[in-house]
Write an enzyme that holds these catalytic residues in place. Sequence first.
Site, short mmCIF file in Angstrom:
data_model
loop_
_atom_site.label_atom_id
_atom_site.label_comp_id
_atom_site.label_asym_id
_atom_site.label_seq_id
_atom_site.Cartn_x
_atom_site.Cartn_y
_atom_site.Cartn_z
N SER A 81 0.80 -1.22 0.00
CA SER A 81 0.00 0.00 0.00
C SER A 81 0.83 1.27 0.00
CB SER A 81 -0.94 0.02 1.22
OG SER A 81 -0.22 -0.08 2.43
N HIS A 311 -1.08 6.49 5.84
CA HIS A 311 -0.41 6.20 4.58
C HIS A 311 0.13 7.47 3.95
CE1 HIS A 311 -2.26 2.23 4.88
NE2 HIS A 311 -1.41 1.84 3.93
#
Length: 328
Positions: A81, A311
Amino acid sequence: MFTPLHRRAVGSRTLTTSLALAASLALAVAPVAAAQSTTGADGTIALGSLGSTAGTPLPATGSLGSLAQPAYADYVALGDSYAALGDSRESAGGPAACSRSLANYPNRLDAYPAVDDLTDATCGGAQIPDLAGSQSAGVPPQFDALDSTTDLVTLSIGGNDVGFGTIVGCITQGALPTDPRAPRDCRAELGGTVASDITEVFGDGGEIDEVYAAIGEAAPGATVIATQYLPLMPESDEDGCAFTEALTEDNLQWAREVAESINDAVDDAAQRNGHISVLPTSDVDRSACAPADERWTDFFGGAPTYAAGMHPTALGQQAMADAIAAAI
């Protein structure tokens, strides 16, 4: 030939669409050391190999951006990711489970004139076995994207294999007002297991060496760049914010030590296999505690950065693309 590896159960490691589990994949990837540059076997330089926020990445007008003809005609991006995600409003298509963004670093690197065709095989939640085997229905093995014409490969892998979910689930327990549980001593509970997992994944003769061997077999002429994990937490408590202040001091420090170990192991493994690793750096704070228009990662995601929780932001993905460009 690469033999698919079995998953070692050390807790929750699979990305779902929920913010809670997205958070569990990434909090431990914090900056923990002064900037270092390491020289690969081919003489190129890896920027900030231990993940500090000191230094400045190459701008988009750097060496690759100035080339008139593509230096790399066939680029394949592999990974998890931290390579796949970016701005959630800019979908790159592909399997929905992978959540690829046009704002991820593979697409940002592909915008350089020196990089031509991109095959983005990255997928949120990927572990090392997903490189050689299907991660889920509709998601082919990432190695299927490689062939003898591939001349550039980027690789972001291993964080989920060493248990980011387990680590973050531990250090954040009892940290939020909605969580009535008592904090845990994560170093005592998990320290030995995490250290063992890092060695098994990244150590000499470990799983990542098989990954590099498989890439070399499938794409023998490719330049291979490993990417480390962008900093989430600030380098020091002085740059902290409400989120980091909610963690216990010992758990915060242990998470930083784990982050150092992971990024150092990524760098060591890349060099051992004749490649380099990169991480962009900055002379100002770019952590998730930084102002929204300056941060490279985001604790909670959504507006205004539209990153996934815990993230990289689009700004962070651009910085990673610039660091790769500087290295190649």
